[in-house]
Write a protein that holds these residues in place. Structure first.
Motif, short mmCIF file in Angstrom:
data_model
loop_
_atom_site.label_atom_id
_atom_site.label_comp_id
_atom_site.label_asym_id
_atom_site.label_seq_id
_atom_site.Cartn_x
_atom_site.Cartn_y
_atom_site.Cartn_z
N TRP A 112 0.84 -5.67 -10.55
CA TRP A 112 -0.60 -5.56 -10.26
C TRP A 112 -0.87 -4.34 -9.39
O TRP A 112 -1.87 -3.63 -9.59
N GLY A 113 -0.01 -4.11 -8.41
CA GLY A 113 -0.19 -2.94 -7.55
C GLY A 113 -0.09 -1.64 -8.31
O GLY A 113 -0.85 -0.69 -8.06
N VAL A 114 0.84 -1.57 -9.26
CA VAL A 114 0.98 -0.36 -10.09
C VAL A 114 -0.24 -0.18 -10.99
O VAL A 114 -0.78 0.92 -11.12
N MET A 115 -0.70 -1.27 -11.61
CA MET A 115 -1.85 -1.17 -12.51
C MET A 115 -3.12 -0.77 -11.76
O MET A 115 -4.03 -0.16 -12.34
N LYS A 116 -3.19 -1.10 -10.49
CA LYS A 116 -4.33 -0.65 -9.68
C LYS A 116 -4.37 0.87 -9.59
O LYS A 116 -5.45 1.49 -9.67
N VAL A 213 2.59 8.02 -4.12
CA VAL A 213 1.26 8.32 -4.66
C VAL A 213 0.16 8.02 -3.66
O VAL A 213 -0.82 8.76 -3.55
N THR A 214 0.30 6.93 -2.91
CA THR A 214 -0.76 6.52 -1.98
C THR A 214 -0.58 7.08 -0.58
O THR A 214 -1.55 7.12 0.19
N GLY A 215 0.66 7.46 -0.24
CA GLY A 215 0.93 7.89 1.13
C GLY A 215 0.88 6.74 2.11
O GLY A 215 0.75 6.94 3.32
N ARG A 216 0.98 5.50 1.60
CA ARG A 216 0.89 4.30 2.46
C ARG A 216 2.17 3.49 2.34
O ARG A 216 2.92 3.60 1.35
N ASP A 217 2.42 2.69 3.34
CA ASP A 217 3.54 1.76 3.29
C ASP A 217 3.31 0.77 2.15
O ASP A 217 2.18 0.31 1.91
N PHE A 218 4.38 0.44 1.42
CA PHE A 218 4.25 -0.43 0.26
C PHE A 218 3.60 -1.76 0.62
O PHE A 218 2.68 -2.22 -0.06
N MET A 222 0.01 -3.28 -0.74
CA MET A 222 -0.05 -4.51 -1.52
C MET A 222 -0.90 -5.57 -0.83
O MET A 222 -1.65 -6.31 -1.50
N VAL A 223 -0.81 -5.68 0.48
CA VAL A 223 -1.60 -6.67 1.21
C VAL A 223 -3.09 -6.38 1.07
O VAL A 223 -3.89 -7.27 0.75
N ILE A 224 -3.47 -5.13 1.28
CA ILE A 224 -4.89 -4.77 1.29
C ILE A 224 -5.47 -4.72 -0.13
O ILE A 224 -6.61 -5.16 -0.36
N GLU A 225 -4.71 -4.22 -1.09
CA GLU A 225 -5.24 -4.00 -2.43
C GLU A 225 -5.06 -5.18 -3.38
O GLU A 225 -5.79 -5.30 -4.35
N VAL A 226 -4.08 -6.04 -3.10
CA VAL A 226 -3.80 -7.13 -4.03
C VAL A 226 -3.83 -8.50 -3.36
O VAL A 226 -4.58 -9.40 -3.76
N LEU A 227 -3.02 -8.70 -2.33
CA LEU A 227 -2.83 -10.04 -1.78
C LEU A 227 -4.09 -10.61 -1.14
O LEU A 227 -4.51 -11.73 -1.48
N PRO A 229 -7.35 -9.63 -1.42
CA PRO A 229 -8.44 -9.87 -2.39
C PRO A 229 -8.21 -11.08 -3.27
O PRO A 229 -9.19 -11.69 -3.73
N LEU A 230 -6.95 -11.45 -3.52
CA LEU A 230 -6.68 -12.64 -4.32
C LEU A 230 -6.68 -13.93 -3.50
O LEU A 230 -6.47 -15.01 -4.04
N GLY A 231 -6.92 -13.82 -2.22
CA GLY A 231 -6.91 -15.01 -1.37
C GLY A 231 -5.51 -15.45 -0.98
O GLY A 231 -5.32 -16.58 -0.52
N MET A 232 -4.54 -14.55 -1.11
CA MET A 232 -3.15 -14.88 -0.79
C MET A 232 -2.88 -14.52 0.68
O MET A 232 -2.11 -13.61 0.99
N HIS A 233 -3.50 -15.27 1.57
CA HIS A 233 -3.45 -14.94 2.99
C HIS A 233 -2.15 -15.37 3.65
O HIS A 233 -1.89 -15.02 4.81
N ASN A 234 -1.33 -16.12 2.94
CA ASN A 234 -0.04 -16.55 3.49
C ASN A 234 1.12 -15.80 2.84
O ASN A 234 2.25 -16.29 2.83
#
Length: 511
Positions: A112-116, A213-218, A222-227, A229-234
């Motif tokens: 999902w992170g790659v497809m973003k 590509v993002t210049g950000r920590d993996f 993933m937390v900000i862009e995928v987890l 937003p999906l409500g995966m807070h744990n």
């Protein structure tokens, strides 16, 4: 003095053993093929009550400490529960909010992170991955490095191998960097695009891609862009000190405790999550229109991940048809598509299965490496309840087949051993440390003994055997059966039958 008087009780004992083993095989077949009655479309309460009984029975049979399950129906989590222990020694119960190692389910989330990035136009699926890497390069190879594309990395078809297993580190100690890991593990072993090869290094190369590509920590990405937003807070790809009280103890194939650990990489197997968070992730990949999809990926991107990119074979071909982007793909008997992924680590097994078209799904976590049969049985019950059959449930039949094979091996071993013992007692066999007298049967027995002994020695030398995960209870029985048979064959070789018809061997006590 002759020993012929002992022949009758030996024959009787041998016959009883054969009968007992034959009965065991019949019981194993009937027991393995029988399933708890699951009614298709039964009320949720009815099915979950049946599931309670089923799971507890399986946990007892396979000596599994803890299991957590979440059910999804109509794109909602309708039920979840946890069974058993997070820590046996401390008698700590497993709970739904336990943060568990998801192992290779991480690959599905990473996709999902790659497809973003693809949706944002920052990368192209068919570009060589090297095009986007500034601080690291693929090693030289006889194969064309430009064929190692992002699409092939996502579909485990880029020419990279499985990679080393067991590189575990205590969460708070220094570990190798991602680039150090890639330097050691990334090496093309076959032509990119030619076949499926399940690969951890391939997905960990995608981890570096995201960072470059993002210049950000993996993990931050993933937390900000995928987890979130999906409500995966744990959920988190990094170790959090809060996990110290929430991550259960894992247990290996022998039932030994495995304290929490991390890898030097994250994308292929580093995600920590709860069973309900993975259920939320599963819901996000379901039929168009659910409220979580628009926040992360478009419907087209999700459907692209669920399109088989390459056929799978071997054990994977036994339980799936193909592999998409971080997802196994199978076509069900009714023509619907199921997507799934499992995870296996040292002391952990996880699985999610989703039928996007119907909005049905299930997530299963276990803190035991002995859990494949349990997962297969639960999936079989679940698929029967929703009105279908998933291929992963075939493992239940495979377990039965292995038990039957084990019984047959013991039967052959008893037969050969009993035949040799009777021959020695009745003076029809004698010691010979050479292959003379020659016979086809004796040479064949010698070759079989050498082959079985080689297999046993190879098995003992392995840190991990795949068959032990499928066959956790019976693997040791299978090993003992093969060992017994190899000894029986060896004794048959060194105590051959007398073959000259006019030869009358001396008996004990004769002059």
């Amino acid at each position: 003095m002759k020993w012929n008087g002992l022949n009758r009780p030996i024959e009787k004992w041998s016959t009883r053993v054969h009968q007992l083993l034959g009965l065991s095989v019949i019981l194993l077949i009937s027991g393995g093929c029988s399933n708890q009655s699951i009614d298709q479309g039964a009320p949720v309460d009815t099915f979950t009550q049946q599931l309670d009984t089923r799971v507890l029975s399986l946990m007892d049979s396979y000596d599994i400490p803890g299991t957590a399950i979440a059910l999804v129906k109509n794109e909602d989590i309708i039920w979840s529960d946890a069974y058993g222990y997070a820590d046996i020694e401390q008698q700590k119960k497993l709970t739904i909010d336990a943060v568990c190692r998801t192992e290779s389910i991480s690959k599905s989330v990473t996709a999902w992170g790659v497809m973003k990035l693809v949706e944002r136009g920052l990368i192209n699926l068919d570009d060589p991955v090297q095009q986007y890497l500034r601080s690291w390069s693929l090693p030289e190879s006889e194969y064309n490095l430009n064929e190692v594309t992002i699409r092939r990395l996502l579909s485990n078809s880029a020419g990279l191998p499985l990679g080393s297993l067991g590189e575990e580190y205590s969460p708070n100690i220094q570990k190798p960097s991602l680039r150090q890991y890639l330097n050691k593990e990334v090496q093309l072993t076959y032509e990119p695009g030619s076949n499926f090869e399940y690969s951890n290094p391939g997905f960990n190369l995608l981890e570096l891609l995201i960072q470059e590509v993002t210049g950000r920590d993996f993990n931050d990405y993933m937390v900000i862009e995928v987890l979130i937003p999906l409500g995966m807070h744990n959920s988190n790809f990094d170790w959090d000190e809060e996990f110290s009280s929430r991550v259960p103890m894992g247990y290996d194939l022998q039932g030994n405790p495995v304290p929490p650990y991390v890898y030097p990489y994250k994308a292929s197997g580093g995600l920590f999550s709860t069973v309900e968070d993975i259920a939320r992730f599963a819901i996000a990949g379901m039929a168009p229109g659910n409220k979580r999809q628009s926040k992360i990926l478009s419907e087209d991107s999700i459907q692209t991940m669920h399109i088989s990119q390459i056929n799978v074979s071997g054990i994977f071909g036994f339980v799936a048809d193909g592999y998409g982007f971080g997802h196994f793909i199978e076509t069900l008997p009714d023509g619907k598509k199921a997507v799934w992924h499992g995870g296996q680590g040292h002391g952990w097994m996880t699985h999610f299965h989703v039928i996007p078209e119907t909005g049905d799904g299930i997530v299963i976590f276990s803190n035991s490496q002995r859990s494949w049969p349990l997962i297969a049985h639960v999936l079989s019950d679940w698929s029967r309840w929703i009105g279908g059959t998933v291929k992963f449930s075939r493992i239940t039949s495979l377990v039965v087949a292995l038990w039957v094979a084990t019984g047959i091996i013991f039967l052959i071993a008893f037969y050969v051993g009993g035949k040799v013992l009777r021959g020695v007692i009745t003076d029809r066999r004698g010691l010979s440390m050479t292959l003379h007298p020659y016979s086809k049967n004796r040479i064949l027995e010698f070759v079989l003994w050498a082959a079985l002994s080689s297999v046993l020695l190879w098995s003992v030398a392995q840190d991990y055997l795949f068959i032990s995960s499928i066959f956790p209870v019976g693997a040791s029985w299978l090993g003992w059966g093969v060992l017994f048979l190899s000894f029986a064959l060896l004794f048959s070789v060194i105590f051959p039958g007398y073959q000259r018809p006019n030869y009358a061997p001396k008996t004990f006590g004769s002059s």
